[in-house]
Design an enzyme around this catalytic site. Sequence first.
Site, PDB file in Angstrom:
ATOM      1  N   ASP A   1       3.770  -7.057  -4.476  1.00  0.00           N
ATOM      2  CA  ASP A   1       3.506  -7.158  -5.928  1.00  0.00           C
ATOM      3  C   ASP A   1       2.207  -6.409  -6.270  1.00  0.00           C
ATOM      4  O   ASP A   1       1.224  -6.996  -6.735  1.00  0.00           O
ATOM      5  CB  ASP A   1       3.412  -8.626  -6.365  1.00  0.00           C
ATOM      6  CG  ASP A   1       2.266  -9.387  -5.701  1.00  0.00           C
ATOM      7  OD1 ASP A   1       1.760 -10.344  -6.335  1.00  0.00           O
ATOM      8  OD2 ASP A   1       1.857  -9.028  -4.575  1.00  0.00           O
TER       9      ASP A   1
ATOM     10  N   ASP B   1      -2.150  -5.330  -2.101  1.00  0.00           N
ATOM     11  CA  ASP B   1      -0.843  -4.795  -1.729  1.00  0.00           C
ATOM     12  C   ASP B   1      -0.924  -3.275  -1.611  1.00  0.00           C
ATOM     13  O   ASP B   1      -0.336  -2.663  -0.717  1.00  0.00           O
ATOM     14  CB  ASP B   1       0.202  -5.118  -2.790  1.00  0.00           C
ATOM     15  CG  ASP B   1       0.320  -6.588  -3.112  1.00  0.00           C
ATOM     16  OD1 ASP B   1      -0.568  -7.112  -3.819  1.00  0.00           O
ATOM     17  OD2 ASP B   1       1.287  -7.210  -2.657  1.00  0.00           O
TER      18      ASP B   1
ATOM     19  N   ASN C   1       1.246 -10.507  -9.087  1.00  0.00           N
ATOM     20  CA  ASN C   1      -0.110 -10.275  -9.611  1.00  0.00           C
ATOM     21  C   ASN C   1      -0.056  -9.855 -11.079  1.00  0.00           C
ATOM     22  O   ASN C   1      -0.872 -10.272 -11.887  1.00  0.00           O
ATOM     23  CB  ASN C   1      -0.799  -9.176  -8.800  1.00  0.00           C
ATOM     24  CG  ASN C   1      -1.155  -9.642  -7.413  1.00  0.00           C
ATOM     25  OD1 ASN C   1      -1.642 -10.757  -7.244  1.00  0.00           O
ATOM     26  ND2 ASN C   1      -0.871  -8.821  -6.414  1.00  0.00           N
TER      27      ASN C   1
ATOM     28  N   THR D   1       4.194  -9.380   0.923  1.00  0.00           N
ATOM     29  CA  THR D   1       2.799  -9.630   0.493  1.00  0.00           C
ATOM     30  C   THR D   1       2.715 -10.110  -0.958  1.00  0.00           C
ATOM     31  O   THR D   1       1.659 -10.035  -1.580  1.00  0.00           O
ATOM     32  CB  THR D   1       1.955  -8.356   0.653  1.00  0.00           C
ATOM     33  OG1 THR D   1       2.511  -7.323  -0.186  1.00  0.00           O
ATOM     34  CG2 THR D   1       1.921  -7.889   2.102  1.00  0.00           C
TER      35      THR D   1
ATOM     36  N   PHE E   1      -1.719 -18.278  -3.882  1.00  0.00           N
ATOM     37  CA  PHE E   1      -1.002 -17.648  -4.994  1.00  0.00           C
ATOM     38  C   PHE E   1       0.459 -17.319  -4.679  1.00  0.00           C
ATOM     39  O   PHE E   1       1.354 -17.653  -5.449  1.00  0.00           O
ATOM     40  CB  PHE E   1      -1.730 -16.370  -5.436  1.00  0.00           C
ATOM     41  CG  PHE E   1      -1.008 -15.641  -6.535  1.00  0.00           C
ATOM     42  CD1 PHE E   1      -0.111 -14.620  -6.240  1.00  0.00           C
ATOM     43  CD2 PHE E   1      -1.190 -15.995  -7.860  1.00  0.00           C
ATOM     44  CE1 PHE E   1       0.582 -13.960  -7.255  1.00  0.00           C
ATOM     45  CE2 PHE E   1      -0.501 -15.343  -8.893  1.00  0.00           C
ATOM     46  CZ  PHE E   1       0.386 -14.328  -8.579  1.00  0.00           C
ATOM     47  N   ASN E   2       0.729 -16.608  -3.587  1.00  0.00           N
ATOM     48  CA  ASN E   2       2.099 -16.135  -3.337  1.00  0.00           C
ATOM     49  C   ASN E   2       3.095 -17.271  -3.217  1.00  0.00           C
ATOM     50  O   ASN E   2       4.237 -17.159  -3.651  1.00  0.00           O
ATOM     51  CB  ASN E   2       2.142 -15.267  -2.069  1.00  0.00           C
ATOM     52  CG  ASN E   2       1.499 -13.916  -2.279  1.00  0.00           C
ATOM     53  OD1 ASN E   2       1.421 -13.417  -3.406  1.00  0.00           O
ATOM     54  ND2 ASN E   2       1.000 -13.325  -1.214  1.00  0.00           N
TER      55      ASN E   2
ATOM     56  N   HIS F   1      -6.354  -9.802   2.162  1.00  0.00           N
ATOM     57  CA  HIS F   1      -5.169 -10.653   2.267  1.00  0.00           C
ATOM     58  C   HIS F   1      -3.933  -9.860   2.747  1.00  0.00           C
ATOM     59  O   HIS F   1      -3.396 -10.117   3.811  1.00  0.00           O
ATOM     60  CB  HIS F   1      -4.860 -11.285   0.908  1.00  0.00           C
ATOM     61  CG  HIS F   1      -5.954 -12.175   0.381  1.00  0.00           C
ATOM     62  ND1 HIS F   1      -6.367 -13.326   1.011  1.00  0.00           N
ATOM     63  CD2 HIS F   1      -6.720 -12.077  -0.734  1.00  0.00           C
ATOM     64  CE1 HIS F   1      -7.335 -13.894   0.313  1.00  0.00           C
ATOM     65  NE2 HIS F   1      -7.563 -13.161  -0.752  1.00  0.00           N
ATOM     66  N   ASP F   2      -3.471  -8.931   1.950  1.00  0.00           N
ATOM     67  CA  ASP F   2      -2.225  -8.227   2.273  1.00  0.00           C
ATOM     68  C   ASP F   2      -2.376  -7.230   3.429  1.00  0.00           C
ATOM     69  O   ASP F   2      -1.488  -7.151   4.292  1.00  0.00           O
ATOM     70  CB  ASP F   2      -1.683  -7.530   1.024  1.00  0.00           C
ATOM     71  CG  ASP F   2      -1.309  -8.541  -0.051  1.00  0.00           C
ATOM     72  OD1 ASP F   2      -1.255  -8.158  -1.233  1.00  0.00           O
ATOM     73  OD2 ASP F   2      -1.075  -9.717   0.275  1.00  0.00           O
TER      74      ASP F   2
HETATM   75  O1  RIB Z   1      -3.530 -15.142  -2.343  1.00  0.00           O
HETATM   76  C1  RIB Z   1      -3.580 -13.756  -2.127  1.00  0.00           C
HETATM   77  C2  RIB Z   1      -2.277 -13.108  -2.455  1.00  0.00           C
HETATM   78  O2  RIB Z   1      -2.001 -13.250  -3.848  1.00  0.00           O
HETATM   79  C3  RIB Z   1      -2.279 -11.585  -2.206  1.00  0.00           C
HETATM   80  O3  RIB Z   1      -0.988 -11.195  -1.832  1.00  0.00           O
HETATM   81  C4  RIB Z   1      -2.626 -11.006  -3.546  1.00  0.00           C
HETATM   82  O4  RIB Z   1      -2.085  -9.691  -3.740  1.00  0.00           O
HETATM   83  C5  RIB Z   1      -1.950 -11.968  -4.466  1.00  0.00           C
HETATM   84  O5  RIB Z   1      -0.593 -11.571  -4.565  1.00  0.00           O
HETATM   85 CA    CA Z   2       0.137  -9.401  -3.029  1.00  0.00          CA
END
Ligand code: RIB
Ligand code: CA
Length: 311
Positions: A13, A18, A42, A126, A167-168, A240-241
């Site tokens: 996303d 990403d 996102n 991701t 979040f994801n 993160h990604d």
């Molecule tokens: O929590 C981090 C994740 O949430 C990452 O994938 C970032 O791109 C958002 O999507």
């Molecule tokens: Ca992401």
Amino acid sequence: MNTEKRPVILDCDPGIDDAVALLLAARAPELDLRAVTVVAGNVGLAHTSRNALRVLTLAGVEVPVCAGASGPLFGPVVTADEVHGADGLLGLPVPEPAFPLSEEPAWDALYREARAWGGALEVVATGPLTNLGVALAKYSDLPRYLRRIVLMGGATDFGNTTPAAEFNIYADPEAAEMVFRSGIPVVMCGLDVTHKAYLTHADIDRIEALGTPQASFAAATMRCGVEWHEKFLVPGAPMHDPCAMLYALEPELFTSLHCWVGVECRGAITRGRTVTDAYSDAKRDPNTELVTDVDRAAFVEAMTARLAVYG
Ligand code: RIB
Ligand code: CA
């Protein structure tokens, strides 16, 4: 060194982190990037789709970009534009797409490639897991044809979007639960490891010094992460990604344990929490490789070296 390229789809996303994961994948010699499937997360699907095309254009690589879900299977749409900017890439100067979006929906591309590779295809995910959820609902035999899913998502004991949820997973808990209970081998790169896989200003300076448009873009996305994450008491920008992508490429940099993971979908304040059973007496059958730690110095070297290929 195994020179045979591994077939991979990145489901994402984009989203600034990403985008960096996509830059790493696009020129990774180990990978045959079969497609990029995109999902709302996102920012909205129109932006995430366009951003995947733009970042691939920046990478000088053309692979099918297949749009998927514009929202979760259930529940409200959740976004993170306060982190990624209204367009999803902080308004940074990134080329316009050099090629169009594929006509094929993300879930159909995932299944078609999975069948074509007869079980060798891996997915690095991701973003919210909605595309995989739809693919699992539409193609009940999909689990037979996916080697594994390496995902960025979840955490053992804290959240970033809510006190309980990352979040994801929070963006589509039902899809995430479908993935964890699908029987497909899952590798979970949650906040436990991504908050250890951080880059400091000095690390980012080294990447910026590579002097290419790709490295400068990556550095600019990371720079904003340092300030944003100081509130999490993390001494740098968590990758993160890119962490999930680096696990897929160099798992030896990481530490993990095999355990059961499930997703809370009904909790009034815990919806989207990944419940990880590494130690309890419940002794549920493990379904996930939970990544818990990383050799940060080696991670930074690997990130820098892999972005240097654009030189
Ligand atoms: O929590 C981090 C994740 O949430 C990452 O994938 C970032 O791109 C958002 O999507
Ligand atoms: Ca992401």
